[in-house]
Enzyme design. Structure first.
Site, PDB file in Angstrom:
ATOM      1  N   THR A   1      -3.173  -4.594  11.584  1.00  0.00           N
ATOM      2  CA  THR A   1      -2.775  -4.370  12.972  1.00  0.00           C
ATOM      3  C   THR A   1      -1.814  -3.195  13.118  1.00  0.00           C
ATOM      4  OG1 THR A   1      -0.951  -5.947  12.813  1.00  0.00           O
ATOM      5  CG2 THR A   1      -3.079  -6.785  13.591  1.00  0.00           C
ATOM      6  N   GLY A   2      -1.492  -2.535  12.018  1.00  0.00           N
ATOM      7  CA  GLY A   2      -0.559  -1.425  12.050  1.00  0.00           C
ATOM      8  C   GLY A   2      -1.211  -0.122  12.475  1.00  0.00           C
ATOM      9  N   TYR A   3      -0.416   0.923  12.461  1.00  0.00           N
ATOM     10  CA  TYR A   3      -0.841   2.241  12.955  1.00  0.00           C
ATOM     11  C   TYR A   3      -2.073   2.763  12.212  1.00  0.00           C
ATOM     12  CZ  TYR A   3      -0.517   7.115  14.436  1.00  0.00           C
ATOM     13  OH  TYR A   3      -0.795   8.353  14.957  1.00  0.00           O
TER      14      TYR A   3
ATOM     15  N   LYS B   1      -0.472  -8.205  18.630  1.00  0.00           N
ATOM     16  CA  LYS B   1      -1.104  -8.230  17.308  1.00  0.00           C
ATOM     17  C   LYS B   1      -2.182  -9.311  17.250  1.00  0.00           C
ATOM     18  CE  LYS B   1       2.350  -6.029  14.420  1.00  0.00           C
ATOM     19  NZ  LYS B   1       3.159  -6.077  13.176  1.00  0.00           N
TER      20      LYS B   1
ATOM     21  N   LYS C   1       6.854   4.432  -3.587  1.00  0.00           N
ATOM     22  CA  LYS C   1       5.403   4.496  -3.779  1.00  0.00           C
ATOM     23  C   LYS C   1       5.054   4.772  -5.242  1.00  0.00           C
ATOM     24  CE  LYS C   1       4.022   5.765   0.929  1.00  0.00           C
ATOM     25  NZ  LYS C   1       3.306   6.739   1.789  1.00  0.00           N
TER      26      LYS C   1
ATOM     27  N   ARG D   1       2.611   2.703  -7.687  1.00  0.00           N
ATOM     28  CA  ARG D   1       1.567   3.320  -8.519  1.00  0.00           C
ATOM     29  C   ARG D   1       1.694   2.873  -9.974  1.00  0.00           C
ATOM     30  NH1 ARG D   1       0.208   9.642  -7.175  1.00  0.00           N
ATOM     31  NH2 ARG D   1      -0.168   9.474  -4.920  1.00  0.00           N
TER      32      ARG D   1
END
Length: 316
Positions: free
Chosen positions: A14-16, A48, A142, A146
C-alpha cells in the site's frame, strides 16, 4: 508451451512504490499476493484498507502477516516464488529498511523463494560509502540488508541507480516542493551534473521484468534509459520551453548548500544529503556499470518508458 509466471508476494503493497509494484505485477500476468497486516495493526487506516480491497478486485490475493509474528511471514512466503519488498527507506516518510532483516529470516526459513527484490529503487548503495552524512544512514542500512541476503544465499536482484521523477523532475530538482517554479529556480552549481530520473511506474515495470529473467539473477539492475539521463539545466530548459518563459536562475555553490543543511531537522538533512550526492557529486552517473550488473533499457528495449520532456507536460 507457455511458461508459468512466478507467484509474487509484495510486502509494503500500500506504500508509494508498493502499489505500483502490485499494479505492474498484475499487468504482467503474475499471480500476485499482497501482505495485509492483521486488524489491530491496520486500525482505522481506511485508505490502506480500501487500497487492499482495490487490489483484490483487480485479482490480487490478500494474505495476512505481520512483522511481529514471524511464523505468519514464513507462511506468507511459502505461498510464492518471488518476494518483493517496498518498505520505505526515506526519513521524510518513514524508515523501515531494517525490518527487512526479519523478512530475510522468513525467506531463509521458508526455503522456497527463487528471487528476492529488497527495498532498493534508488541509488546503488554499494557505491555510496562516501555519501554525505547523515544521508548515508539509509544506504548503510540497505547494505546491511544486502549482506544478510547474500549470507543467507537467497537469490536476489537489486533494482537501483535512479531518482524518482515525481520527487526530482516535476519540481526541477527543488527541495521543499513537488511542483515546478514559475519565476525563479535554484541551480546546483552550474546545473550540468547528469542524473537519471524515471517515472515511478516505469521503475516498477522494469523491476517486474527481472523476476523470471535468468540474466538478472544475483545481479544489480541499473536503470539508465537514455532519454531519462538529464541535467538539472536540461530540465529547466525543457520547462521553459513548455511555459514559454525564461526563469531567473540563482546559483548555489556546493559549499553554500552544505552550510544550509545545519539549520535543517534530521529528516531534511538526510534528504539534502541525497540532493548533494546527486547534483554535486553525480553519484547516479559518475561510474560505468561493472560486473554482476545489467542495464534495464538494454535488456528490455520493448519497454516504452516516459521521457522527461513528456513527464513535465502534466505540470503545465
Amino acid at each position: 508451451m507457455a511458461t508459468t509466471k512466478s507467484k509474487v508476494l509484495v510486502v509494503g503493497g500500500t506504500g508509494y512504490m508498493g502499489r505500483r509494484i502490485v499494479k505492474a505485477s498484475l499487468a504482467a500476468g503474475h499471480p500476485t499476493y499482497v501482505l495485509q497486516r492483521p486488524a489491530p495493526e491496520i486500525g482505522l487506516d481506511i485508505e490502506k484498507l480500501q487500497m487492499l480491497f482495490s487490489f483484490k478486485k483487480q485479482g490480487a490475493h490478500l494474505v495476512e502477516g505481520s512483522f511481529s509474528d514471524f511464523q505468519s511471514l514464513v507462511d506468507a512466503v511459502k505461498l510464492v516464488d518471488v518476494v518483493i519488498c517496498t518498505m520505505s527507506g526515506t526519513h521524510i516518510r518513514s524508515h523501515n529498511i531494517m525490518l527487512q532483516l526479519k523478512l530475510v529470516e522468513a525467506i531463509k526459513e521458508a526455503g522456497n523463494v527463487k528471487r528476492f527484490l529488497p527495498s532498493e529503487f534508488g541509488m546503488d548503495v554499494a557505491r555510496m560509502g562516501n555519501a554525505l552524512e547523515p544521508g548515508r544512514v539509509p544506504f548503510d542500512d540497505k547494505m546491511k540488508v544486502r549482506k544478510a541476503i547474500e549470507d543467507a544465499n537467497i537469490p536476489f536482484t537489486y533494482v537501483c541507480g535512479i531518482g524518482f521523477a515525481a520527487y526530482h523532475a516535476g519540481n526541477l530538482c527543488q527541495m521543499g516542493t513537488l511542483v515546478p517554479p514559475r519565476d525563479k529556480v535554484l541551480m546546483y552549481g552550474d546545473g550540468n551534473c547528469k542524473v537519471i530520473l524515471l517515472d515511478e511506474d516505469d521503475i516498477t515495470t522494469y523491476a517486474i521484468k527481472t523476476i523470471d529473467d535468468p540474466r538478472t539473477l544475483n545481479k544489480t539492475l541499473h536503470l539508465r534509459p537514455p532519454e531519462c539521463i538529464v541535467s538539472q539545466r536540461q530540465l529547466v530548459e525543457i520547462w521553459e520551453g513548455l511555459v514559454g518563459k525564461k526563469l531567473e536562475k540563482v546559483t548555489l555553490s556546493k559549499e553554500d548548500f552544505i552550510a544550509s543543511m545545519k539549520d535543517m531537522d534530521y529528516a531534511n538533512q538526510v534528504g539534502a544529503g541525497h540532493f548533494h550526492d546527486m547534483y554535486y557529486e553525480g553519484c547516479l552517473t559518475n561510474f560505468e556499470i561493472g560486473e554482476n550488473a545489467e542495464e534495464a533499457s538494454k535488456l528490455y528495449p520493448e519497454v516504452k518508458y516516459t521521457r522527461m520532456d513528456e513527464f513535465l507536460k502534466i505540470y503545465v
